[in-house]
Write a protein that holds these residues in place. Structure first.
Motif, PDB file in Angstrom:
ATOM      1  N   LEU A 189       0.961  -1.087  -0.044  1.00 27.00           N
ATOM      2  CA  LEU A 189      -0.060   0.028   0.150  1.00 27.00           C
ATOM      3  C   LEU A 189       0.981   1.085  -0.053  1.00 27.00           C
ATOM      4  O   LEU A 189       2.005   1.166   0.559  1.00 27.00           O
ATOM      5  CB  LEU A 189      -0.960   0.088   1.168  1.00 27.00           C
ATOM      6  N   SER A 190       0.388   2.373  -0.218  1.00 29.38           N
ATOM      7  CA  SER A 190       1.086   3.659  -0.578  1.00 29.38           C
ATOM      8  C   SER A 190       1.310   4.158   1.010  1.00 29.38           C
ATOM      9  O   SER A 190       0.479   4.062   1.729  1.00 29.38           O
ATOM     10  CB  SER A 190       0.682   4.497  -1.379  1.00 29.38           C
ATOM     11  N   ASN A 191       2.341   5.031   1.117  1.00 29.66           N
ATOM     12  CA  ASN A 191       2.542   5.782   2.358  1.00 29.66           C
ATOM     13  C   ASN A 191       1.407   6.534   2.586  1.00 29.66           C
ATOM     14  O   ASN A 191       0.847   6.551   3.913  1.00 29.66           O
ATOM     15  CB  ASN A 191       3.947   6.768   2.215  1.00 29.66           C
ATOM     16  N   ALA A 192       0.834   7.183   1.414  1.00 33.87           N
ATOM     17  CA  ALA A 192      -0.272   8.398   1.935  1.00 33.87           C
ATOM     18  C   ALA A 192      -1.457   7.459   2.589  1.00 33.87           C
ATOM     19  O   ALA A 192      -2.040   8.035   3.359  1.00 33.87           O
ATOM     20  CB  ALA A 192      -0.600   8.795   0.586  1.00 33.87           C
ATOM     21  N   LEU A 193      -1.665   6.378   2.107  1.00 30.49           N
ATOM     22  CA  LEU A 193      -2.878   5.471   2.425  1.00 30.49           C
ATOM     23  C   LEU A 193      -2.494   4.911   3.857  1.00 30.49           C
ATOM     24  O   LEU A 193      -3.219   4.818   4.906  1.00 30.49           O
ATOM     25  CB  LEU A 193      -3.131   4.457   1.439  1.00 30.49           C
ATOM     26  N   LEU A 194      -1.347   4.085   3.843  1.00 29.55           N
ATOM     27  CA  LEU A 194      -0.753   3.406   4.962  1.00 29.55           C
ATOM     28  C   LEU A 194      -0.769   4.207   6.213  1.00 29.55           C
ATOM     29  O   LEU A 194      -1.056   3.787   7.525  1.00 29.55           O
ATOM     30  CB  LEU A 194       0.175   2.523   4.795  1.00 29.55           C
ATOM     31  N   LEU A 195      -0.216   5.548   6.226  1.00 28.08           N
ATOM     32  CA  LEU A 195       0.113   6.398   7.387  1.00 28.08           C
ATOM     33  C   LEU A 195      -0.659   7.646   7.360  1.00 28.08           C
ATOM     34  O   LEU A 195      -0.368   8.332   8.189  1.00 28.08           O
ATOM     35  CB  LEU A 195       1.621   6.948   6.871  1.00 28.08           C
ATOM     36  N   LYS A 196      -1.849   7.279   6.794  1.00 31.59           N
ATOM     37  CA  LYS A 196      -3.068   8.622   7.042  1.00 31.59           C
ATOM     38  C   LYS A 196      -3.395   8.552   8.608  1.00 31.59           C
ATOM     39  O   LYS A 196      -3.742   7.631   9.059  1.00 31.59           O
ATOM     40  CB  LYS A 196      -4.027   8.104   6.048  1.00 31.59           C
ATOM     41  N   PRO A 197      -3.015   9.780   9.059  1.00 32.20           N
ATOM     42  CA  PRO A 197      -3.720   9.867  10.659  1.00 32.20           C
ATOM     43  C   PRO A 197      -4.978   9.684  10.858  1.00 32.20           C
ATOM     44  O   PRO A 197      -5.658   9.367  11.940  1.00 32.20           O
ATOM     45  CB  PRO A 197      -3.142  11.174  10.765  1.00 32.20           C
ATOM     46  N   GLY A 198      -5.897  10.328   9.979  1.00 32.61           N
ATOM     47  CA  GLY A 198      -7.422  10.456  10.173  1.00 32.61           C
ATOM     48  C   GLY A 198      -8.082   9.142   9.542  1.00 32.61           C
ATOM     49  O   GLY A 198      -7.384   8.128   9.391  1.00 32.61           O
ATOM     50  N   SER A 199      -9.401   9.121   9.546  1.00 38.31           N
ATOM     51  CA  SER A 199     -10.431   8.087   8.966  1.00 38.31           C
ATOM     52  C   SER A 199     -10.309   8.019   7.435  1.00 38.31           C
ATOM     53  O   SER A 199      -9.591   8.990   6.824  1.00 38.31           O
ATOM     54  CB  SER A 199     -11.787   8.623   9.448  1.00 38.31           C
ATOM     55  N   LEU A 200     -10.473   6.678   7.071  1.00 39.44           N
ATOM     56  CA  LEU A 200     -10.577   6.669   5.772  1.00 39.44           C
ATOM     57  C   LEU A 200     -11.586   6.742   4.852  1.00 39.44           C
ATOM     58  O   LEU A 200     -12.556   6.603   5.626  1.00 39.44           O
ATOM     59  CB  LEU A 200      -9.752   5.280   5.411  1.00 39.44           C
ATOM     60  N   THR A 201     -11.678   7.329   3.716  1.00 39.61           N
ATOM     61  CA  THR A 201     -12.695   7.535   2.891  1.00 39.61           C
ATOM     62  C   THR A 201     -13.187   5.952   2.417  1.00 39.61           C
ATOM     63  O   THR A 201     -12.406   5.074   2.398  1.00 39.61           O
ATOM     64  CB  THR A 201     -12.559   8.457   1.757  1.00 39.61           C
ATOM     65  N   PRO A 202     -14.265   5.892   1.853  1.00 42.72           N
ATOM     66  CA  PRO A 202     -15.014   4.649   1.497  1.00 42.72           C
ATOM     67  C   PRO A 202     -13.999   4.139   0.240  1.00 42.72           C
ATOM     68  O   PRO A 202     -13.763   2.963   0.343  1.00 42.72           O
ATOM     69  CB  PRO A 202     -16.207   4.829   1.159  1.00 42.72           C
ATOM     70  N   GLU A 203     -13.412   4.921  -0.496  1.00 44.19           N
ATOM     71  CA  GLU A 203     -12.576   4.667  -1.651  1.00 44.19           C
ATOM     72  C   GLU A 203     -11.194   4.082  -1.157  1.00 44.19           C
ATOM     73  O   GLU A 203     -10.595   3.020  -1.389  1.00 44.19           O
ATOM     74  CB  GLU A 203     -12.364   5.646  -2.727  1.00 44.19           C
ATOM     75  N   GLU A 204     -10.625   4.795   0.004  1.00 46.47           N
ATOM     76  CA  GLU A 204      -9.501   4.407   0.620  1.00 46.47           C
ATOM     77  C   GLU A 204      -9.553   2.882   1.398  1.00 46.47           C
ATOM     78  O   GLU A 204      -8.803   2.269   1.201  1.00 46.47           O
ATOM     79  CB  GLU A 204      -9.013   5.605   1.504  1.00 46.47           C
ATOM     80  N   TYR A 205     -10.854   2.802   2.125  1.00 45.80           N
ATOM     81  CA  TYR A 205     -10.971   1.518   2.782  1.00 45.80           C
ATOM     82  C   TYR A 205     -11.039   0.492   1.640  1.00 45.80           C
ATOM     83  O   TYR A 205     -10.606  -0.394   2.140  1.00 45.80           O
ATOM     84  CB  TYR A 205     -12.432   1.654   3.517  1.00 45.80           C
ATOM     85  N   ASP A 206     -11.568   0.710   0.582  1.00 47.39           N
ATOM     86  CA  ASP A 206     -11.667  -0.422  -0.381  1.00 47.39           C
ATOM     87  C   ASP A 206     -10.249  -0.771  -0.767  1.00 47.39           C
ATOM     88  O   ASP A 206     -10.014  -2.067  -1.130  1.00 47.39           O
ATOM     89  CB  ASP A 206     -12.579   0.110  -1.728  1.00 47.39           C
ATOM     90  N   CYS A 207      -9.416   0.280  -0.888  1.00 42.50           N
ATOM     91  CA  CYS A 207      -7.988  -0.228  -1.319  1.00 42.50           C
ATOM     92  C   CYS A 207      -7.085  -0.676  -0.211  1.00 42.50           C
ATOM     93  O   CYS A 207      -6.559  -2.008  -0.395  1.00 42.50           O
ATOM     94  CB  CYS A 207      -7.152   1.121  -1.581  1.00 42.50           C
ATOM     95  N   VAL A 208      -7.437  -0.432   1.111  1.00 42.56           N
ATOM     96  CA  VAL A 208      -7.170  -1.379   2.352  1.00 42.56           C
ATOM     97  C   VAL A 208      -7.535  -2.383   2.145  1.00 42.56           C
ATOM     98  O   VAL A 208      -6.875  -3.699   2.537  1.00 42.56           O
ATOM     99  CB  VAL A 208      -7.105  -0.486   3.629  1.00 42.56           C
ATOM    100  N   LYS A 209      -8.749  -2.726   1.900  1.00 48.78           N
ATOM    101  CA  LYS A 209      -9.258  -4.248   1.855  1.00 48.78           C
ATOM    102  C   LYS A 209      -8.764  -5.176   0.999  1.00 48.78           C
ATOM    103  O   LYS A 209      -8.783  -6.329   0.932  1.00 48.78           O
ATOM    104  CB  LYS A 209     -10.712  -4.095   1.654  1.00 48.78           C
ATOM    105  N   ARG A 210      -7.748  -4.699   0.246  1.00 51.66           N
ATOM    106  CA  ARG A 210      -7.040  -5.322  -1.003  1.00 51.66           C
ATOM    107  C   ARG A 210      -5.973  -6.219  -0.343  1.00 51.66           C
ATOM    108  O   ARG A 210      -5.285  -6.906  -0.852  1.00 51.66           O
ATOM    109  CB  ARG A 210      -6.775  -4.537  -2.321  1.00 51.66           C
ATOM    110  N   HIS A 211      -5.387  -5.690   0.854  1.00 52.67           N
ATOM    111  CA  HIS A 211      -4.359  -6.377   1.554  1.00 52.67           C
ATOM    112  C   HIS A 211      -4.104  -7.783   1.648  1.00 52.67           C
ATOM    113  O   HIS A 211      -2.929  -8.316   1.545  1.00 52.67           O
ATOM    114  CB  HIS A 211      -4.098  -5.253   2.852  1.00 52.67           C
ATOM    115  N   PRO A 212      -5.270  -8.326   1.999  1.00 56.02           N
ATOM    116  CA  PRO A 212      -5.057  -9.908   2.253  1.00 56.02           C
ATOM    117  C   PRO A 212      -4.785 -10.580   0.986  1.00 56.02           C
ATOM    118  O   PRO A 212      -3.775 -11.442   0.704  1.00 56.02           O
ATOM    119  CB  PRO A 212      -6.448 -10.320   2.534  1.00 56.02           C
TER     120      PRO A 212
END
Length: 536
Positions: free
Chosen positions: A413-436
């Motif tokens: 995952l990108s640093n911008a997404l992985l190290l974001k201090p606040g809550s994730l947007t729905p689109e960002e959360y979909d990206c994080v859900k790809r980590h498995p």
């Protein structure tokens, strides 16, 4: 007079049964010795089978079964069995496509038990479709889609048992009992262990089968056939393995029985006494000749089976049993050398695997501070659950690796997404859900991880099917992934995050308990709640 004749006839029949029983005991002990030696070879063959299946990733097209046969294992066959108990790949062409266990049969229930336990297990088939007594070993393959079977025929290993074969008994008895027409031993399915006049094993049918079934229920039975034959049936007590003969059938000539009433009583009584005395003498001779060497050999094989490989196998015999003992001793020396080399190699490999896993965790820690610590805590909780569920050593090793690497996909995952201090947007959360899926892609070429890869891929699935990435539900989710899901959730709830404080452990346990059957496997939750969660 009739009472005397009847008692004499019964004494002869008891003598026959005694001879058969003693022969069965000697034969069964010898087969058990062979089986003990074969069991070790089959266990080693099953390990090769599991490793080859794991390397193929469960792709049967990529599974080369012929390469599993070593020069010394040409008598062993390999089978891959699907969920319907159909043979889908094998080295034994005759069984390709065969359903080996129809629903409702004893073997079907046995295989279901093997699948539930996941443990290595063996099964002895009394008479197979092709060549007599066979021994099979079973174990669930990595991923649980298939059952692996290793089979070997004991009939191919019986050359040294020529002096104690059941086939020799009827002829020996008939020499001293001219009223005896035939003697056969049958298993509970009515299949003979002795051969007919054409040298073939056969299936008992008709009135004789009915009489045999009655003997199975009542202990004995008799049948007076219309062709001058009087059949007697006797149930035998189980032999050591409980798998050999079940019922003895003795066919008597009724004309010879009537001859007892026509002046031959004294002669037959004399012959009967000689027969009984001869049978007793033969029994004592057989005991002296076979019992001590077989006992010595049995003790040696048991020591080998228990792992005492430094004690030589010595037998006081120069016949076939002595030759067999020499083979066992040579096998002990070979096994001891192999075990020593395998243990050294295995420890080196495990050390290298552990170093590689730690390197992955260190790389992940550099990307996202705290992730490696999270993985270690999840690992500790998952391993505690695995112990509470009494997992075997192989699955505990896979759970160890899988829980350590469950979040390795976050490396992609990108640093911008992985190290974001606040809550994730729905689109960002979909990206994080790809980590498995991404983590599985990173690790899938590391074949030795086997079932550990399933933890990485499926630890975010839910028991009710609402998880990701594949929406699996219930027991379709691999067990190790179900365990990791509970451990991961508890660790996440009780740990501090930049945007929230960690939950109280007691409350986290209540949340886990409330989600049993929806988010989590109830059996895993039950095991988790037995743990000392305050110290996790």
């Amino acid at each position: 007079m009739d009472a005397v004749i009847t008692e004499f006839r019964e004494s002869q029949i008891r003598s026959m049964l005694g001879n058969v029983r003693r022969t069965l005991l000697i034969q069964d002990r010898a087969y058990l010795l062979y089986e003990t030696m074969l069991d070790e070879r089959m266990r080693v063959a099953m390990r090769r089978f599991q490793e080859a299946y794991s390397r193929s990733g469960g792709d049967l097209g990529a599974l080369d079964l012929s390469s599993l046969r070593l020069p010394q294992d040409q008598d062993i066959d390999f089978f891959v069995i699907d969920g319907d108990n159909v043979v889908v790949r094998t080295t034994f062409d005759k069984d390709q496509g065969l359903n080996i266990a129809e629903p409702g049969t004893e073997i079907a229930a046995y295989l279901e038990k093997v699948r539930r336990s996941g443990e290595y297990a063996t099964y002895r088939a009394t008479v197979s479709r092709y060549d007599g007594i066979k021994k099979f070993a079973y174990q669930v393959a990595e991923g649980g889609r298939h059952l692996l079977e290793v089979g070997v025929s004991l009939s191919r290993h019986s050359a040294s048992l020529a002096g104690v074969r059941l086939e020799t008994v009827p002829g020996d008895i008939r020499q001293d009992n001219d009223m005896l027409l035939s003697l056969h031993v049958f298993n509970s399915s009515g299949v003979s262990f002795t051969s007919d006049e054409n040298g073939k094993h056969f299936l008992l049918q008709g009135e004789r089968r009915e009489a045999m079934n009655h003997a199975m229920a009542a202990g004995q039975a008799e049948l007076k056939a219309g062709d001058g034959v009087h059949y007697r049936y006797f149930q035998l007590a189980p032999t050591e393995s409980g798998q050999l003969g079940k019922v003895v059938e003795i066919a008597l000539d009724t004309a010879k029985l009537r001859g007892l009433r026509n002046g031959h009583l004294l002669i037959l009584l004399g012959v009967g006494l000689v027969s009984v005395a001869g049978g007793l003498a033969a029994s004592l001779w057989l005991a002296r000749r076979f019992s001590r060497p077989i006992l010595q050999l049995s003790e040696g094989v048991h020591r080998i089976a228990e792992g005492h490989l430094d004690e030589p196998v010595v037998v006081d015999s120069t016949n076939e049993i002595g030759l067999l003992a020499s083979d066992v001793e040579a096998m002990r020396v070979r096994i001891a050398g192999l075990v020593s080399r395998l243990e050294a190699t295995n420890q080196e490999l495990l050390g290298n695997y552990d170093l590689l896993i730690r390197a992955f965790l260190k790389a992940l820690e550099h990307r996202e501070s705290g992730t490696a610590a999270h993985s270690l805590r999840v690992n500790r909780i998952a391993m505690a659950i695995g112990e509470a569920m009494d997992l075997d050593e192989r699955r505990m090793n896979l759970l160890d690796w899988g829980s350590l690497l469950h979040d390795i996909g976050k490396l992609t995952l990108s640093n911008a997404l992985l190290l974001k201090p606040g809550s994730l947007t729905p689109e960002e959360y979909d990206c994080v859900k790809r980590h498995p899926v991404l983590g599985h892609e990173v690790l899938r070429e590391l074949r030795y991880l086997g079932g550990a890869l399933e933890v990485t891929l499926h630890h975010h699935e839910r028991y009710d099917g609402k998880g990701y990435p594949h929406g699996l539900s219930g027991e379709d989710i691999p067990l190790l992934a179900r365990i990791c899901a509970v451990a991961d959730a508890f660790e996440a709830m009780t740990s501090d995050r930049p945007y929230r404080s960690g939950m109280d452990r007691a409350r986290a346990c209540e949340e886990i308990k409330a989600a049993a059957g929806t988010q989590f496997d109830p059996a895993v939750v039950e095991a988790f709640l037995l743990l000392p969660w305050r110290t996790l």
